[in-house]
Scaffold this active site. Structure first.
Site, PDB file in Angstrom:
ATOM      1  N   TRP A   1      -3.473  -6.076  -8.318  1.00  0.00           N
ATOM      2  CA  TRP A   1      -3.837  -5.006  -9.249  1.00  0.00           C
ATOM      3  C   TRP A   1      -2.641  -4.476 -10.036  1.00  0.00           C
ATOM      4  O   TRP A   1      -2.723  -4.281 -11.243  1.00  0.00           O
ATOM      5  CB  TRP A   1      -4.536  -3.865  -8.512  1.00  0.00           C
ATOM      6  N   ASN A   2      -1.521  -4.253  -9.362  1.00  0.00           N
ATOM      7  CA  ASN A   2      -0.354  -3.735 -10.070  1.00  0.00           C
ATOM      8  C   ASN A   2       0.152  -4.734 -11.102  1.00  0.00           C
ATOM      9  O   ASN A   2       0.560  -4.352 -12.206  1.00  0.00           O
ATOM     10  CB  ASN A   2       0.759  -3.384  -9.077  1.00  0.00           C
ATOM     11  N   SER A   3       0.122  -6.020 -10.771  1.00  0.00           N
ATOM     12  CA  SER A   3       0.546  -7.046 -11.725  1.00  0.00           C
ATOM     13  C   SER A   3      -0.382  -7.075 -12.933  1.00  0.00           C
ATOM     14  O   SER A   3       0.068  -7.248 -14.074  1.00  0.00           O
ATOM     15  CB  SER A   3       0.573  -8.416 -11.048  1.00  0.00           C
TER      16      SER A   3
ATOM     17  N   HIS B   1       0.802  -1.225   0.000  1.00  0.00           N
ATOM     18  CA  HIS B   1       0.000   0.000   0.000  1.00  0.00           C
ATOM     19  C   HIS B   1       0.835   1.276   0.000  1.00  0.00           C
ATOM     20  O   HIS B   1       0.515   2.235  -0.707  1.00  0.00           O
ATOM     21  CB  HIS B   1      -0.934   0.010   1.214  1.00  0.00           C
TER      22      HIS B   1
ATOM     23  N   ASP C   1      -4.492   6.816   2.388  1.00  0.00           N
ATOM     24  CA  ASP C   1      -4.932   5.513   1.903  1.00  0.00           C
ATOM     25  C   ASP C   1      -6.435   5.416   2.170  1.00  0.00           C
ATOM     26  O   ASP C   1      -6.918   5.832   3.225  1.00  0.00           O
ATOM     27  CB  ASP C   1      -4.180   4.409   2.655  1.00  0.00           C
TER      28      ASP C   1
ATOM     29  N   ASP D   1      -8.577  -8.393  -3.084  1.00  0.00           N
ATOM     30  CA  ASP D   1      -9.161  -8.066  -4.385  1.00  0.00           C
ATOM     31  C   ASP D   1      -8.743  -9.031  -5.485  1.00  0.00           C
ATOM     32  O   ASP D   1      -9.190  -8.899  -6.620  1.00  0.00           O
ATOM     33  CB  ASP D   1      -8.743  -6.638  -4.781  1.00  0.00           C
TER      34      ASP D   1
ATOM     35  N   GLN E   1      -3.352 -10.961  11.197  1.00  0.00           N
ATOM     36  CA  GLN E   1      -3.532  -9.502  11.118  1.00  0.00           C
ATOM     37  C   GLN E   1      -3.281  -8.801  12.448  1.00  0.00           C
ATOM     38  O   GLN E   1      -3.747  -7.684  12.673  1.00  0.00           O
ATOM     39  CB  GLN E   1      -4.939  -9.172  10.594  1.00  0.00           C
TER      40      GLN E   1
END
Length: 462
Positions: free
Chosen positions: A362-364, A28, A125, A383, A90
């Site tokens: 997403w970036n990939s 992020h 963010d 996602d 987490q």
């Protein structure tokens, strides 16, 4: 305060000052810093105060202090002194998020005093739903950056409607089998219940992380603007709907296409690009699941077996090759390479690369579009599932692995489709058209350039 300091405070008070609040986990903080640097270059008189944990700042190569018109600050990670981690999922995120609102408030106030510039814009963010209240307190507009794609953003904004429509929640097992389409949400008719991120209909809906995403979805319509690294032409229906739901919705990417050739990253110490140059066009299988995800050992073994039996040349980015089946690396030394790190954008831009086995982050996805390489998707969490459905069912630029996991037979079949079949050739044609749209979007007259200029004006006028 000295007379000189008082004069400086008066001189700077009316100049723009943006407080940037980063989420220091996963991938992020890096894209938020990249967006901040782009804005800082376009608005050189604006001061950007970038707040992040010390560990995350160091991972970005950012030391506390001033870097041009960006000033970096280290804030607490929320871990109490002497705290012993229990190993809960987490756990670090929960500790950080509980402390974050107070720590960010203190930091923003201190940055205003230190710089002599009142913070006039809050850029965060999108996860930080509490920024809406912070922005109201300091009388500054809130602008949120969503680090993933428009379809997953839509799912979070419509969480209450989705829950109402399905009368509650599902178990993870029920969700994995549920093919019910979300056709009651504009632009989501090809998305299924099983594609949703955890925390909307299944998973622990009462966890801090799920609650954070739910509150975010409710809060974002009150933001002055929401922007993301995408382009309007990728999915016009969802873009139109989000534009109607949010005060201002701006797609400003794909940012990776702003740099041609791709910006240099770490040195290619394993000579991946030299090896690629010796391969035939559209023949190489590139495998990478990002910097966070590691498939279970059984799937790693199945992937290795599938690659080996396929005979296709491969390039596999894997930090720990010792997790692979015994003898695999030696047996396939002539067929492929296993490396701890690979220059992904350059690999996807190579004419030799014919398929990308990916977690579908997403970036990939955007980097694959830029390189024109069809994807073979094995999503894991967040996602990634919804991105996989977009790749296969909406855009037609890849396939998801059968059953949602890696098997030797499923991988071999997917490779046959993408590398050898007519369907794969159609995917590459669609990729080419999509890349052309993306290149236009970031061009001088494109939609993303127009949207970015609008974002810069918000900074200058805030």
């Amino acid at each position: 305060m000295s007379d000189k300091e008082a004069k400086n405070t008066t001189a700077h008070h009316g100049q723009p000052h943006v407080a940037v609040l980063a989420f220091p986990f996963s991938t992020h903080a890096a894209p938020l810093l990249a967006a901040t640097r782009r804005l800082a270059a376009a608005s050189p008189t604006t001061l950007f105060s970038f707040f992040n944990t010390a560990v995350s700042n160091r991972s970005l190569g950012l030391s506390a202090g001033t870097h041009g018109n960006i000033r970096a600050y280290d804030i607490s990670d929320g871990v109490p002194e002497g705290y012993v981690f229990a190993g809960k999922p987490q756990e670090e995120i929960e500790l950080f998020m509980r402390a974050a609102p107070a720590r960010f408030r203190e930091g923003v106030e201190a940055a205003g005093v230190e710089s002599g510039r009142r913070v006039r814009w809050l850029l965060t963010d999108a996860f930080f739903w509490f920024a809406a209240e912070m922005a109201s307190e300091i009388e500054a507009p809130w602008v949120a950056f969503w680090t993933a794609g428009p379809t997953s953003l839509s799912a979070h904004i419509y969480t209450d409607l989705i829950r109402d429509n399905f009368k509650g929640s599902l178990t993870a097992a029920e969700a994995q089998e549920d093919e019910t389409p979300l056709d009651f949400i504009p632009g989501m008719s090809k998305i299924r219940v099983r594609d949703l991120p955890e925390g909307i209909l299944f998973g622990n809906l009462k966890s801090l992380f799920s609650d954070m995403l739910h509150r975010m979805g409710r809060a974002l319509p009150s933001a002055a603007a929401v922007f993301l690294n995408s382009f309007e032409e990728l999915d016009p229906a969802i873009t139109d709907d989000l534009t109607s739901k949010l005060t201002t919705f701006l797609s400003i990417g794909p940012t990776n296409l702003l740099h041609k050739p791709p910006l240099p990253s770490d040195p290619d110490t394993d000579a991946c690009l030299h090896w690629l140059d010796a391969q035939k066009p559209v023949s190489v299988v590139y495998v990478s699941f990002g910097s966070v995800t590691v498939p279970p050992r059984g799937e790693l073994a199945a992937l290795a077996e599938g690659l080996e039996v396929s005979g296709a040349p491969f390039l596999w980015s894997l930090k720990k090759s010792e997790d692979l089946p015994e003898g695999f690396v030696e047996r396939t030394r002539r067929q492929g390479k296993v490396v701890p790190w690979a220059p992904q954008e350059a690999i996807l831009s190579s004419a030799a690369t014919g398929a990308f086995v990916t977690h579908c982050g997403w970036n990939s996805l955007l980097e694959s579009v830029a390189g024109g390489v069809p994807m073979i998707c094995r999503p894991f969490f967040g996602d990634q599932r919804i991105n996989g459905r977009v790749v296969e069912g909406v855009l037609g630029i890849g396939v998801k692995l059968e059953g949602g996991v890696v098997s030797k037979e499923g991988l071999v079949r997917a490779l046959g489709v993408v590398l050898l079949g007519e369907e794969g050739r159609e995917m590459r044609k669609k990729m080419k058209l999509l890349r052309e749209k993306a290149e236009w979007a970031v061009g001088a007259q494109g939609s993303s350039t127009r949207n970015f200029n609008q974002l810069v004006k918000l900074v200058d006028l805030s």
